[in-house]
Write an enzyme that holds these catalytic residues in place. Sequence first.
Site, PDB file in Angstrom:
ATOM      1  N   HIS A 173       0.810  -1.222   0.000  1.00  0.00           N
ATOM      2  CA  HIS A 173       0.000   0.000   0.000  1.00  0.00           C
ATOM      3  C   HIS A 173       0.845   1.274   0.000  1.00  0.00           C
ATOM      4  CE1 HIS A 173       0.474  -0.232   4.506  1.00  0.00           C
ATOM      5  NE2 HIS A 173       0.520   1.078   4.368  1.00  0.00           N
ATOM      6  N   ASP A 216       0.273  -7.709   1.424  1.00  0.00           N
ATOM      7  CA  ASP A 216       0.660  -6.310   1.539  1.00  0.00           C
ATOM      8  C   ASP A 216       2.181  -6.131   1.533  1.00  0.00           C
ATOM      9  OD1 ASP A 216       0.321  -3.596   1.712  1.00  0.00           O
ATOM     10  OD2 ASP A 216      -0.157  -3.549   3.848  1.00  0.00           O
ATOM     11  N   SER A 294       4.799   2.656   7.775  1.00  0.00           N
ATOM     12  CA  SER A 294       4.479   1.473   6.975  1.00  0.00           C
ATOM     13  C   SER A 294       5.666   1.059   6.109  1.00  0.00           C
ATOM     14  CB  SER A 294       3.269   1.749   6.091  1.00  0.00           C
ATOM     15  OG  SER A 294       2.102   1.888   6.858  1.00  0.00           O
TER      16      SER A 294
END
Length: 450
Positions: A173, A216, A294
């Site tokens: 993402h 992910d 992230s």
Amino acid sequence: MQMLACNSWPLQSHVGLTFFLGRRELLSSLCSNYAPINDAVSSHPITLKRTYQDGSKLVSEVMRYSIPSTTRRMLLTSFFLYLGYHPSRSAQALGDPSVTVKEVTPAVLPSGPLFPNEERIVQLFENNTYSVVNIFDVTLRPQLNVTGVVEIPEGNGSGVVWDGQGHIVTNYHVIGNALSRNPGPGQVVARVNVLASEGIQKNFEGKLIGADRAKDLAVLKVDAPEDLLRPIKVGQSASLRVGQQCLAIGNPFGFDHTLTAGVVSGLNRDIFSQTGVTISGGVQTDAAINPGNSGGPLLDSKGNLIGINTAIFTQTGTSAGVGFAIPSSTVLKIVPQLIQFGKVARAGLNVDIAPDLVANQLNVRNGALILLIPGNSLAAKAGLLPTTRGFAGNIILGDIIVAVDNKPVKSKAELYKVLDDYNVGDKVILKIQRGSESLELPILLEEKNS
């Protein structure tokens, strides 16, 4: 309309002179160069037929007879403000003149050595911070808001140096906006900042190697010299225990190489990723994880990678002490496949499993009900049976998978979760319910259709 202030006083006090002044000129002669005020008066010229001994009487008389009362009050206010705040007038000194600066300056104590625990954390950060990179989606740009704060786009995050060949691991993402444009292998999808030993960040193009939305994870490659790359050391997430210390390094809100510390708060959590999928086996931590973290590493107390930070549970968009990381066991399984093949080959049965809602309507409360089986599949050759209709139109339930290698299966999601631990070609024993019978069938797992 505005006018500027000045410091001069142009009126002259010669007896017998006749003045032809406009109100604009009069106001311009009385104000300073520092503060603009609104010109609320007319610019028509006025005539002064009287003579005066000094300029101050002239000003007073003109203001009295020639300027409306409201404007006079405004002008007087500006005039006295000018006198009160003129730079030449010094402010009244405050403080206590009986003391000296030296007397009121406290002694500065030496910092001394760090405590052993502090020194250990400092060393962990210094040894691992060069393995952490900043990643910027090339399709996004930082924006300056009205408060002067730079707003970091959601696609900006972190990553880790995987090896000396320039492979960088991050979240899917983080570069999701670029991936939504279906780039090909080798296409530039991000800018990657790598920290050099002298503290300078060097910028490189991040070329796409492979990406896996289901977990992910994504792999980029940078053409950086090998001496600049410091690969992360990978640890075992399977041996983690709740309560042990962990550290996160990342790029929260654009503040590069930020360290936060905490503990492992939970294990085997289901992570609801920003890609819209659920990732099982997640590591929960209370180390502060914010937007920008992230893709960065979650480290154990030895400095080994135990997870890739990926999500937070929050109602405000910032850390609430509940963060999640993809375990290193999953990373070790996915990343090598992405580097070699550009995609992930997942093991599966290649049969259609009934959704939970359909299974409940057919009174299947436990297990995964098989709806359809392709005729040429390994499942058909193993003897599994699909759901069919009888001659009278009644539904004949197919096999219900209730366990895989004695691991219980209660639903469709649990079946996929169990099979996720296997590789293509692995042999498993399925425990199935066929009518009133309970059977065990061996079967080889094949590559799951995408």
